[in-house]
Design an enzyme around this catalytic site. Structure first.
Site, PDB file in Angstrom:
ATOM      1  N   ASP A  97     -10.021   2.703  -4.925  1.00  0.00           N
ATOM      2  CA  ASP A  97      -8.673   3.676  -4.986  1.00  0.00           C
ATOM      3  C   ASP A  97      -8.218   3.180  -6.192  1.00  0.00           C
ATOM      4  O   ASP A  97      -7.722   1.990  -6.322  1.00  0.00           O
ATOM      5  CB  ASP A  97      -7.969   3.688  -3.807  1.00  0.00           C
ATOM      6  CG  ASP A  97      -6.725   4.894  -3.800  1.00  0.00           C
ATOM      7  OD1 ASP A  97      -6.988   6.049  -3.981  1.00  0.00           O
ATOM      8  OD2 ASP A  97      -5.493   4.412  -3.911  1.00  0.00           O
ATOM      9  N   GLU A 149      -3.875   3.865  -8.329  1.00  0.00           N
ATOM     10  CA  GLU A 149      -2.755   4.260  -8.521  1.00  0.00           C
ATOM     11  C   GLU A 149      -2.498   4.276 -10.157  1.00  0.00           C
ATOM     12  O   GLU A 149      -2.936   3.568 -10.866  1.00  0.00           O
ATOM     13  CB  GLU A 149      -1.563   3.450  -7.920  1.00  0.00           C
ATOM     14  CG  GLU A 149      -1.724   3.383  -6.402  1.00  0.00           C
ATOM     15  CD  GLU A 149      -1.812   4.730  -5.565  1.00  0.00           C
ATOM     16  OE1 GLU A 149      -1.170   5.820  -6.377  1.00  0.00           O
ATOM     17  OE2 GLU A 149      -2.489   4.755  -4.612  1.00  0.00           O
ATOM     18  N   ASP A 173      -4.980   2.175   0.918  1.00  0.00           N
ATOM     19  CA  ASP A 173      -5.703   3.441   0.607  1.00  0.00           C
ATOM     20  C   ASP A 173      -7.037   3.084   0.821  1.00  0.00           C
ATOM     21  O   ASP A 173      -7.970   4.237   1.526  1.00  0.00           O
ATOM     22  CB  ASP A 173      -5.305   4.159  -0.575  1.00  0.00           C
ATOM     23  CG  ASP A 173      -3.722   4.963  -0.328  1.00  0.00           C
ATOM     24  OD1 ASP A 173      -3.323   4.715   0.819  1.00  0.00           O
ATOM     25  OD2 ASP A 173      -3.251   5.551  -1.293  1.00  0.00           O
ATOM     26  N   HIS A 192       1.951   5.223  -1.400  1.00  0.00           N
ATOM     27  CA  HIS A 192       0.591   5.246  -1.764  1.00  0.00           C
ATOM     28  C   HIS A 192       0.500   3.615  -2.399  1.00  0.00           C
ATOM     29  O   HIS A 192       1.107   3.145  -3.311  1.00  0.00           O
ATOM     30  CB  HIS A 192       0.254   6.153  -2.847  1.00  0.00           C
ATOM     31  CG  HIS A 192      -0.110   7.480  -2.253  1.00  0.00           C
ATOM     32  ND1 HIS A 192      -0.735   8.287  -2.686  1.00  0.00           N
ATOM     33  CD2 HIS A 192       0.677   8.350  -1.316  1.00  0.00           C
ATOM     34  CE1 HIS A 192      -0.632   9.467  -2.043  1.00  0.00           C
ATOM     35  NE2 HIS A 192       0.466   9.443  -1.203  1.00  0.00           N
TER      36      HIS A 192
END
Length: 243
Positions: free
Chosen positions: A7, A9, A157, A152
């Site tokens: 994942d 960001e 995640d 998040h």
């Protein structure tokens, strides 16, 4: 098989507008089992966050001020994912950003030069058509505890997605019901006694404690997989059960 659940960001929703990666989180699976190995890095983006992106991640430029640029961690990241299958939720988003970062470095190529990609969002849409298939929605539907996900975060995640992916693709085997593979039996002729010669099977009443444990186990399976083997087995009601 080695898989990396990944994942990212970012500073915004669109890399074509110059947005950058600010965090990468990876969780390693080997033969569908977590190995305990992870890779996690915050990254200085050399640009401001777009409106809203900062609230989603909780990250700030002040926090990222002393973090390395992507160029400084690129080789370590690529070494970690080398040869793996990447499991990513909405893979086009993350791969687009990572390829954009790599495009600014000489000789690094693209992510798919190093690894294959599996999109868990597409898997979820196939299993749950017409339903919400965000990570939070899948956690609720598959019984994955996401109470710690207030913001998040790439590593958190990725860890949640690893649980969701395993539940989504294997269901009951992830609850410990899958034993070691057994060898195929050899084919042989067996002479069975005639039905008339068989003695009546004894009926044994189910112990209430054992029955309660069995029903709890089936409920756990149903919570993870959406159904349980016993749902379709035509088993009698609990009060009439016998072994």
């Amino acid at each position: 098989m080695r898989q990396i659940v990944l994942d990212t960001e970012t500073t915004g929703l669109e890399w074509r507008k110059g947005n950058r990666v600010v965090e990468i989180g990876c969780v390693e699976l080997v033969e569908r089992r977590p190995t305990g190995r992870t890779w996690h890095q915050y990254i200085h983006p050399d640009r401001e966050f777009e409106a809203g992106a900062q609230e989603v991640t909780g990250l700030t430029l002040d926090f990222l001020a002393d973090k390395p640029r992507f160029a400084a961690i690129a080789d370590e990241f690529l070494d970690f994912i080398e040869g793996a299958e990447l499991v990513i939720h909405n893979a086009a988003f993350d791969i687009g950003f990572l390829d954009y970062e790599l495009s600014m470095l000489d000789g690094r190529g693209r992510i798919t030069d190093r690894a294959t990609v599996l999109d868990s969002l597409e898997l979820a849409r196939q299993r749950f058509p017409g339903q919400r298939n965000s990570l939070d929605a899948l956690c609720r539907r598959l019984g994955v505890d996401n109470a710690a996900r207030q913001l998040h975060g790439a590593l958190l995640d990725a860890q949640l997605l690893a649980e969701v992916y395993l539940a989504l693709t294997s269901g009951q085997t992830e609850l410990g019901l899958a034993g070691p593979a057994m060898p195929e039996p050899s084919v042989a002729r067996i002479d069975l006694p005639r039905a008339a010669a068989l003695a009546p099977r004894p009926r044994v009443a189910v112990d209430p404690v054992e029955l309660e444990a069995h029903l709890a186990r089936v409920a756990a399976i149903r919570g993870r997989a959406g159904t349980a083997l016993w749902d379709d087995a035509g088993a009698p009601a609990p009060e009439a059960s016998a072994l």
